[in-house]
Every structure is written in C-alpha cells, then in structure tokens.
Design a protein around this motif. Structure first.
Motif, PDB file in Angstrom:
ATOM      1  N   UNK A  38      30.694  42.899  24.572  1.00  0.00           N
ATOM      2  CA  UNK A  38      30.108  44.230  24.422  1.00  0.00           C
ATOM      3  C   UNK A  38      31.190  45.311  24.264  1.00  0.00           C
ATOM      4  N   UNK A  39      32.300  45.158  24.983  1.00  0.00           N
ATOM      5  CA  UNK A  39      33.367  46.164  24.941  1.00  0.00           C
ATOM      6  C   UNK A  39      34.316  45.981  23.758  1.00  0.00           C
ATOM      7  N   UNK A  40      34.132  44.909  22.994  1.00  0.00           N
ATOM      8  CA  UNK A  40      34.912  44.724  21.765  1.00  0.00           C
ATOM      9  C   UNK A  40      36.290  44.125  21.962  1.00  0.00           C
ATOM     10  N   UNK A  41      36.498  43.363  23.029  1.00  0.00           N
ATOM     11  CA  UNK A  41      37.812  42.773  23.277  1.00  0.00           C
ATOM     12  C   UNK A  41      38.246  41.851  22.130  1.00  0.00           C
ATOM     13  N   UNK A  42      37.271  41.246  21.450  1.00  0.00           N
ATOM     14  CA  UNK A  42      37.566  40.364  20.328  1.00  0.00           C
ATOM     15  C   UNK A  42      38.145  41.084  19.121  1.00  0.00           C
ATOM     16  N   UNK A  43      38.096  42.408  19.098  1.00  0.00           N
ATOM     17  CA  UNK A  43      38.708  43.148  17.993  1.00  0.00           C
ATOM     18  C   UNK A  43      40.220  42.947  17.980  1.00  0.00           C
ATOM     19  N   UNK A  44      40.796  42.679  19.147  1.00  0.00           N
ATOM     20  CA  UNK A  44      42.247  42.484  19.235  1.00  0.00           C
ATOM     21  C   UNK A  44      42.655  41.075  19.638  1.00  0.00           C
ATOM     22  N   UNK A  45      41.765  40.354  20.342  1.00  0.00           N
ATOM     23  CA  UNK A  45      42.112  39.047  20.894  1.00  0.00           C
ATOM     24  C   UNK A  45      41.202  37.947  20.367  1.00  0.00           C
ATOM     25  N   UNK A  46      41.752  36.742  20.243  1.00  0.00           N
ATOM     26  CA  UNK A  46      40.965  35.533  20.029  1.00  0.00           C
ATOM     27  C   UNK A  46      40.687  34.982  21.413  1.00  0.00           C
ATOM     28  N   UNK A  47      39.395  34.709  21.703  1.00  0.00           N
ATOM     29  CA  UNK A  47      39.006  34.278  23.039  1.00  0.00           C
ATOM     30  C   UNK A  47      37.952  33.192  22.967  1.00  0.00           C
ATOM     31  N   UNK A  48      37.982  32.251  23.909  1.00  0.00           N
ATOM     32  CA  UNK A  48      36.924  31.238  23.965  1.00  0.00           C
ATOM     33  C   UNK A  48      35.559  31.894  24.147  1.00  0.00           C
ATOM     34  N   UNK A  83      42.518  45.180  37.210  1.00  0.00           N
ATOM     35  CA  UNK A  83      43.131  46.501  37.001  1.00  0.00           C
ATOM     36  C   UNK A  83      43.747  46.593  35.602  1.00  0.00           C
ATOM     37  N   UNK A  84      44.393  45.508  35.158  1.00  0.00           N
ATOM     38  CA  UNK A  84      45.027  45.488  33.840  1.00  0.00           C
ATOM     39  C   UNK A  84      44.011  45.634  32.723  1.00  0.00           C
ATOM     40  N   UNK A  85      42.904  44.877  32.764  1.00  0.00           N
ATOM     41  CA  UNK A  85      41.948  44.949  31.653  1.00  0.00           C
ATOM     42  C   UNK A  85      41.294  46.326  31.578  1.00  0.00           C
ATOM     43  N   UNK A  86      41.249  47.012  32.686  1.00  0.00           N
ATOM     44  CA  UNK A  86      40.645  48.355  32.699  1.00  0.00           C
ATOM     45  C   UNK A  86      41.655  49.429  32.295  1.00  0.00           C
ATOM     46  N   UNK A  87      42.907  49.281  32.738  1.00  0.00           N
ATOM     47  CA  UNK A  87      43.920  50.309  32.481  1.00  0.00           C
ATOM     48  C   UNK A  87      45.290  49.661  32.299  1.00  0.00           C
ATOM     49  N   UNK A  88      45.459  48.945  31.202  1.00  0.00           N
ATOM     50  CA  UNK A  88      46.701  48.218  30.927  1.00  0.00           C
ATOM     51  C   UNK A  88      47.949  49.097  30.989  1.00  0.00           C
ATOM     52  N   UNK A  89      47.928  50.333  30.456  1.00  0.00           N
ATOM     53  CA  UNK A  89      49.149  51.139  30.508  1.00  0.00           C
ATOM     54  C   UNK A  89      49.640  51.441  31.928  1.00  0.00           C
ATOM     55  N   UNK A  94      53.801  51.344  27.875  1.00  0.00           N
ATOM     56  CA  UNK A  94      54.265  51.045  26.526  1.00  0.00           C
ATOM     57  C   UNK A  94      53.484  49.940  25.843  1.00  0.00           C
ATOM     58  N   UNK A  95      52.535  49.331  26.549  1.00  0.00           N
ATOM     59  CA  UNK A  95      51.733  48.278  25.936  1.00  0.00           C
ATOM     60  C   UNK A  95      50.864  48.856  24.824  1.00  0.00           C
ATOM     61  N   UNK A  96      50.526  48.027  23.865  1.00  0.00           N
ATOM     62  CA  UNK A  96      49.621  48.453  22.792  1.00  0.00           C
ATOM     63  C   UNK A  96      48.174  48.439  23.261  1.00  0.00           C
ATOM     64  N   UNK A  97      47.884  47.761  24.372  1.00  0.00           N
ATOM     65  CA  UNK A  97      46.514  47.689  24.869  1.00  0.00           C
ATOM     66  C   UNK A  97      46.148  49.016  25.534  1.00  0.00           C
ATOM     67  N   UNK A  98      45.068  49.622  25.095  1.00  0.00           N
ATOM     68  CA  UNK A  98      44.683  50.917  25.664  1.00  0.00           C
ATOM     69  C   UNK A  98      43.931  50.754  26.978  1.00  0.00           C
ATOM     70  N   UNK A  99      43.806  51.852  27.707  1.00  0.00           N
ATOM     71  CA  UNK A  99      42.879  51.891  28.846  1.00  0.00           C
ATOM     72  C   UNK A  99      41.477  51.796  28.244  1.00  0.00           C
ATOM     73  N   UNK A 100      40.615  51.034  28.861  1.00  0.00           N
ATOM     74  CA  UNK A 100      39.269  50.818  28.324  1.00  0.00           C
ATOM     75  C   UNK A 100      38.251  51.293  29.357  1.00  0.00           C
ATOM     76  N   UNK A 101      37.424  52.265  28.985  1.00  0.00           N
ATOM     77  CA  UNK A 101      36.415  52.731  29.942  1.00  0.00           C
ATOM     78  C   UNK A 101      35.428  51.616  30.287  1.00  0.00           C
ATOM     79  N   UNK A 102      35.403  51.259  31.567  1.00  0.00           N
ATOM     80  CA  UNK A 102      34.464  50.249  32.064  1.00  0.00           C
ATOM     81  C   UNK A 102      34.330  50.425  33.559  1.00  0.00           C
ATOM     82  N   UNK A 103      33.279  49.844  34.094  1.00  0.00           N
ATOM     83  CA  UNK A 103      33.032  49.888  35.529  1.00  0.00           C
ATOM     84  C   UNK A 103      33.944  48.885  36.229  1.00  0.00           C
TER      85      UNK A 103
END
Length: 120
Positions: A38-48, A83-89, A94-103
């Motif tokens: 739902x949050x679109x993680x597959x836009x950047x990652x290949x996942x099972x 914590x990382x998947x919600x706010x990687x920076x 310096x990571x390319x992964x953005x903070x992602x709004x989620x509960x």
C-alpha cells in the motif's frame, strides 16, 4: 602468559550480531506485506510477495532477515528496523530512502515482514 589470558577474555566478550530475532506472528507479517504494498515500497525495492512494481533503486530485500546490519550501519533488530523503515534518514543520514509517513504499528509490521525473509 597474562596477556594471553586477557586477550582470550577480551575476545570472549565480543558477540556476533544476532541474526535470529524473536519470530513475529503470522498476522503481523501479513499486515506488514499489505502495508509495504500500500505504501509503495516496491517502487524502489524488489521484495518477496510483491509482484509489481519491482524497483531497482533500493536494494533487493530477498533474504533481508539474514542480514546483520540495517543500511550497513546498525544491528538488524526489529525495533531499529521499524524506526528505519519509517524514518531512514534519522538512522542513516544521506541515504536515498526518504522518511515515509506511516503509523508506528505499520512500521513494526513491515519490520516483522522484512525479518521473515530468510534463506532457508
């Protein structure tokens, strides 16, 4: 002789990174997969379990639960991964992964899902 004993004692204090954190329940893992889709993680990652999209910007997440570190920086433990998947920076500046709004619950469930990816 005392130096050998001290070295042996010091080396014994070093523990390898824990690669098998407590197992999450099947419902948390299923909710994590749903949240990641739902949050679109597959836009950047290949996942099972995510057939489309199959992003190639971020790393492939197959076998993620067997990795010792998150972003090569901190131990791969459920609470740190949530914590990382919600706010990687905040974990990896310096990571390319953005903070992602989620509960918080979504982040914990995604972490449980990622931790379930094991090479068997």
């Amino acid at each position: 002789m005392a130096a050998i004993g001290l070295t042996t004692t010091a080396l014994g204090a070093c523990k390898p990174a824990e690669l098998r954190p407590r197992e999450a329940d099947a419902q948390a893992i299923a909710r994590g997969q749903d949240a990641a889709a739902r949050l679109g993680c597959g836009a950047c990652h290949t996942m099972p379990g995510i057939g489309w999209p199959q992003g190639r910007v971020g790393p492939d997440l197959h076998g993620y639960g067997d990795r010792a570190l998150i972003a090569g920086r901190v131990p791969n433990r459920p609470e740190q991964l949530a914590r990382f998947v919600r706010d990687a920076p905040s974990i990896a500046p310096g990571t390319a992964m953005p903070a992602i709004p989620m509960k918080d619950e979504e982040a914990r469930d995604i972490a449980a899902w990622l931790q379930s990816f094991r090479a068997r």
